[in-house]
Design a protein around this motif. Structure first.
Motif, PDB file in Angstrom:
ATOM      1  N   VAL A   1       0.840  -1.196   0.000  1.00 39.75           N
ATOM      2  CA  VAL A   1       0.000   0.000   0.000  1.00 39.75           C
ATOM      3  C   VAL A   1       0.876   1.247   0.000  1.00 39.75           C
ATOM      4  CG1 VAL A   1      -1.845   1.241   1.196  1.00 39.75           C
ATOM      5  CG2 VAL A   1      -1.748  -1.263   1.303  1.00 39.75           C
ATOM      6  N   TRP A   2       0.471   2.217  -0.815  1.00 40.66           N
ATOM      7  CA  TRP A   2       1.130   3.527  -0.824  1.00 40.66           C
ATOM      8  C   TRP A   2       0.251   4.493  -0.045  1.00 40.66           C
ATOM      9  CZ3 TRP A   2       1.812   7.046  -5.757  1.00 40.66           C
ATOM     10  CH2 TRP A   2       2.561   8.182  -5.405  1.00 40.66           C
ATOM     11  N   PHE A   3       0.762   4.965   1.089  1.00 39.71           N
ATOM     12  CA  PHE A   3       0.068   5.944   1.920  1.00 39.71           C
ATOM     13  C   PHE A   3       0.600   7.337   1.573  1.00 39.71           C
ATOM     14  CE2 PHE A   3       0.212   1.994   4.277  1.00 39.71           C
ATOM     15  CZ  PHE A   3      -1.041   1.885   4.856  1.00 39.71           C
ATOM     16  N   ARG A   4      -0.296   8.266   1.305  1.00 41.23           N
ATOM     17  CA  ARG A   4       0.121   9.652   1.098  1.00 41.23           C
ATOM     18  C   ARG A   4      -1.070  10.554   1.420  1.00 41.23           C
ATOM     19  NH1 ARG A   4      -1.039   7.651  -4.020  1.00 41.23           N
ATOM     20  NH2 ARG A   4      -2.152   9.035  -5.468  1.00 41.23           N
ATOM     21  N   SER A   5      -0.804  11.860   1.491  1.00 41.52           N
ATOM     22  CA  SER A   5      -1.870  12.795   1.843  1.00 41.52           C
ATOM     23  C   SER A   5      -1.670  14.106   1.110  1.00 41.52           C
ATOM     24  CB  SER A   5      -1.902  13.032   3.358  1.00 41.52           C
ATOM     25  OG  SER A   5      -0.716  13.683   3.778  1.00 41.52           O
TER      26      SER A   5
ATOM     27  N   LEU B   1       2.947  14.442  -0.164  1.00 45.04           N
ATOM     28  CA  LEU B   1       2.775  13.825  -1.474  1.00 45.04           C
ATOM     29  C   LEU B   1       3.683  12.625  -1.678  1.00 45.04           C
ATOM     30  CD1 LEU B   1       2.429  17.035  -3.688  1.00 45.04           C
ATOM     31  CD2 LEU B   1       0.629  15.643  -2.644  1.00 45.04           C
ATOM     32  N   VAL B   2       4.819  12.582  -0.973  1.00 43.46           N
ATOM     33  CA  VAL B   2       5.723  11.435  -1.097  1.00 43.46           C
ATOM     34  C   VAL B   2       5.174  10.245  -0.327  1.00 43.46           C
ATOM     35  CG1 VAL B   2       8.040  10.571  -0.640  1.00 43.46           C
ATOM     36  CG2 VAL B   2       7.721  12.912  -1.460  1.00 43.46           C
ATOM     37  N   GLY B   3       4.749  10.488   0.913  1.00 46.79           N
ATOM     38  CA  GLY B   3       4.155   9.443   1.728  1.00 46.79           C
ATOM     39  C   GLY B   3       5.102   8.295   2.004  1.00 46.79           C
ATOM     40  N   LYS B   4       4.529   7.087   2.131  1.00 45.17           N
ATOM     41  CA  LYS B   4       5.354   5.901   2.358  1.00 45.17           C
ATOM     42  C   LYS B   4       4.660   4.693   1.747  1.00 45.17           C
ATOM     43  CE  LYS B   4       3.506   4.262   6.819  1.00 45.17           C
ATOM     44  NZ  LYS B   4       3.857   3.868   8.209  1.00 45.17           N
ATOM     45  N   ILE B   5       5.472   3.711   1.372  1.00 43.08           N
ATOM     46  CA  ILE B   5       4.960   2.449   0.839  1.00 43.08           C
ATOM     47  C   ILE B   5       5.268   1.359   1.858  1.00 43.08           C
ATOM     48  CG2 ILE B   5       5.160   0.741  -0.999  1.00 43.08           C
ATOM     49  CD1 ILE B   5       5.869   2.991  -2.908  1.00 43.08           C
ATOM     50  N   ALA B   6       4.251   0.594   2.232  1.00 42.71           N
ATOM     51  CA  ALA B   6       4.427  -0.441   3.248  1.00 42.71           C
ATOM     52  C   ALA B   6       3.637  -1.681   2.859  1.00 42.71           C
ATOM     53  CB  ALA B   6       3.970   0.068   4.613  1.00 42.71           C
TER      54      ALA B   6
ATOM     55  N   THR C   1      -0.819  -1.117  10.653  1.00 36.54           N
ATOM     56  CA  THR C   1       0.144  -0.170  10.097  1.00 36.54           C
ATOM     57  C   THR C   1      -0.373   1.238  10.347  1.00 36.54           C
ATOM     58  OG1 THR C   1       0.828  -1.724   8.373  1.00 36.54           O
ATOM     59  CG2 THR C   1       1.292   0.610   7.997  1.00 36.54           C
ATOM     60  N   ILE C   2       0.471   2.085  10.919  1.00 37.56           N
ATOM     61  CA  ILE C   2       0.053   3.436  11.305  1.00 37.56           C
ATOM     62  C   ILE C   2       0.557   4.445  10.277  1.00 37.56           C
ATOM     63  CG2 ILE C   2       0.281   5.249  13.051  1.00 37.56           C
ATOM     64  CD1 ILE C   2       0.555   3.052  15.145  1.00 37.56           C
ATOM     65  N   TYR C   3      -0.323   5.373   9.911  1.00 33.79           N
ATOM     66  CA  TYR C   3       0.082   6.476   9.039  1.00 33.79           C
ATOM     67  C   TYR C   3      -0.536   7.761   9.575  1.00 33.79           C
ATOM     68  CZ  TYR C   3       0.467   9.628   5.079  1.00 33.79           C
ATOM     69  OH  TYR C   3       0.737  10.719   4.282  1.00 33.79           O
TER      70      TYR C   3
END
Length: 210
Positions: free
Chosen positions: A58-62, A66-71, A80-82
């Motif tokens: 999953v790619w998390f971003r907001s 805009l870069v966010g994180k992939i986990a 998984t916390i974002y």
């Protein structure tokens, strides 16, 4: 003093319990698709695996990250916390993995709602397929024994790929002989047209057609 302390403890406990009340949503997201939570957090599924240990990448971003994180989120694993750029915190657990999608349970201390859903960008490889159409004309269109007519084949490639190794099979017509009819044709690129002409001799004593 002891009584006062007990009374204060009774007031604090309900406040703590209220702070722990969470909101959650369950969403199913296809591979290369994403959902938007609260007009802020984007969750895009990049890949899934349903064999062995199931997981979803999953790619998390907001909006402010805009870069966010992939986990990789695994079934049966801890959440998984974002935290978004605006401070919205979510905890994501993997509920189920399908062949091309995954479902998640998303929890937060704030009310959550899905505000948008989009198909993500998918890299596709274009498929090229040739398609040949053949038109046959005979001049003259009627003939008697002993005459020769000219046959014209117009072969057009209406597909989007080059046609290669083209074999031409005109068949055999009784009591006729084809003169100059090829058995193979050069490659025809997409949109191109090839014309072939040959003589067709008609008679009782002509050589067998080839």
């Amino acid at each position: 003093m002891v009584v006062a302390a007990v009374a204060l403890l009774m007031l604090v406990l309900p406040m703590t319990a209220a702070g722990e009340v969470t909101n959650n949503v369950t969403v199913t997201i296809g591979v290369n698709e994403y959902v938007v939570l609260n007009n802020d957090i984007h969750l895009e599924v990049r890949d899934v695996s349903a064999g062995g240990i199931s997981y979803a990448e999953v790619w998390f971003r907001s909006s402010q990250d805009l870069v966010g994180k992939i986990a990789k989120v695994y079934t049966g694993d801890i959440a998984t916390i974002y935290i978004s750029g605006t401070g919205l915190k979510i905890e994501v657990t993997l509920d189920h993995v399908f062949s091309n999608a995954a479902s998640f349970v998303i929890t937060s201390s704030k009310e959550l709602y899905v505000t948008d859903r989009h198909a993500g960008e998918v890299e596709t490889e274009s498929v090229t397929v040739p398609k040949l159409t053949i038109t046959r004309t005979i001049d003259p269109n009627s003939a008697e024994v002993g005459q020769t007519v000219k046959v014209t084949l117009t072969i057009k490639n209406t597909g989007n790929g080059t046609a290669t190794d083209i074999m031409l099979d005109e068949g055999t017509i009784a009591k006729t002989y084809k003169d100059g009819c090829p058995s193979t044709i050069d490659d025809i690129s997409a949109g191109a047209t090839e014309r072939i002409e040959y003589d067709l001799k008609i008679g009782d004593d002509v050589q067998p057609g080839t």
